[in-house]
Scaffold this active site. Structure first.
Site, short mmCIF file in Angstrom:
data_model
loop_
_atom_site.label_atom_id
_atom_site.label_comp_id
_atom_site.label_asym_id
_atom_site.label_seq_id
_atom_site.Cartn_x
_atom_site.Cartn_y
_atom_site.Cartn_z
N ASN A 13 27.09 -23.73 -24.01
CA ASN A 13 26.26 -24.26 -25.10
C ASN A 13 25.35 -23.23 -25.75
OD1 ASN A 13 27.51 -26.60 -24.38
ND2 ASN A 13 25.70 -27.61 -23.61
N TYR A 38 33.88 -22.95 -12.12
CA TYR A 38 34.45 -23.28 -13.43
C TYR A 38 35.79 -22.60 -13.69
CZ TYR A 38 29.75 -25.00 -14.27
OH TYR A 38 28.57 -25.68 -14.18
N TYR A 81 26.41 -19.56 -20.49
CA TYR A 81 26.96 -20.92 -20.43
C TYR A 81 27.39 -21.30 -21.85
CZ TYR A 81 25.72 -21.30 -15.57
OH TYR A 81 25.64 -21.07 -14.23
N ASP A 95 38.58 -23.62 -26.06
CA ASP A 95 39.35 -24.80 -25.67
C ASP A 95 39.30 -25.81 -26.81
OD1 ASP A 95 37.05 -27.04 -24.61
OD2 ASP A 95 36.45 -24.94 -24.63
#
Length: 183
Positions: A63, A14, A61, A88
């Site tokens: 979420n 990522y 992560y 972002d």
């Protein structure tokens, strides 16, 4: 004491993807401040500290970012107005940043989870990752790497976002918004 959290996903795959621009900004801040992030399992995050701020990259992560942010804020007794989320933003062009005093998810699952855990009264630095092309799914877009022609703009926006975060530490969010938000 401030808590500055960059959003992203853990794992080399990522690195420098659109969704991980918050992580890249925390890395820049830590490099500039000559501090080292260390994994802290109790917070589910990588964490570094200076005299006036905690810097963190949640390892939950995207979420589930709210779990880590809540854990850090609770442990260090940091009030919500002293939390800065670096995220972002698909609604801003690559290379643009925007500071805000409250959260609204706008479809961003990491922000949705933070709101669920902490509420909306949290400062944020939004870093533009470009408008999503219509033919690409949102998940595919945010997990994609930046195009070669975007590299200079995105590196510049990470630098400006890190400067904005440090400006907030010294001068507060209101003055930072006047300094860094486009008019």
């Amino acid at each position: 004491m401030y808590l500055i959290v960059g959003l992203g996903n853990p794992g080399k795959q990522y690195d420098w993807t659109r969704h991980n621009i918050g992580f890249e900004t925390i890395d820049k801040l830590c490099f500039d401040l000559k501090i080292t992030l260390k994994e802290k399992k109790r917070f589910k995050a990588q964490v570094a500290q200076t005299a006036d701020a905690i810097f963190a990259k949640p390892l939950t992560y995207m979420n589930l970012s709210g779990e880590s942010v809540l854990s850090l804020a609770s442990f260090y007794n940091i009030s919500h107005e002293k939390i800065i989320i670096i995220q972002d933003e698909v609604d801003l062009p690559v290379g643009k940043i925007q500071l805000r005093k409250t959260l609204s998810a706008g479809g961003h699952n990491g922000i949705k989870n933070i709101i669920a855990h902490l509420g909306k009264d949290i400062n944020r630095i939004r870093i533009g990752i470009g408008l999503k092309p219509k033919q690409i799914l949102m998940a595919d877009y945010v997990l994609s790497k930046f195009f070669k022609e975007e590299h200079e703009a995105i590196i510049n926006s990470v630098t400006i976002a890190s400067e904005a975060a440090l400006y907030i530490l010294k001068n507060g969010i209101d003055k930072a918004m006047n300094e860094f938000n486009p008019t």
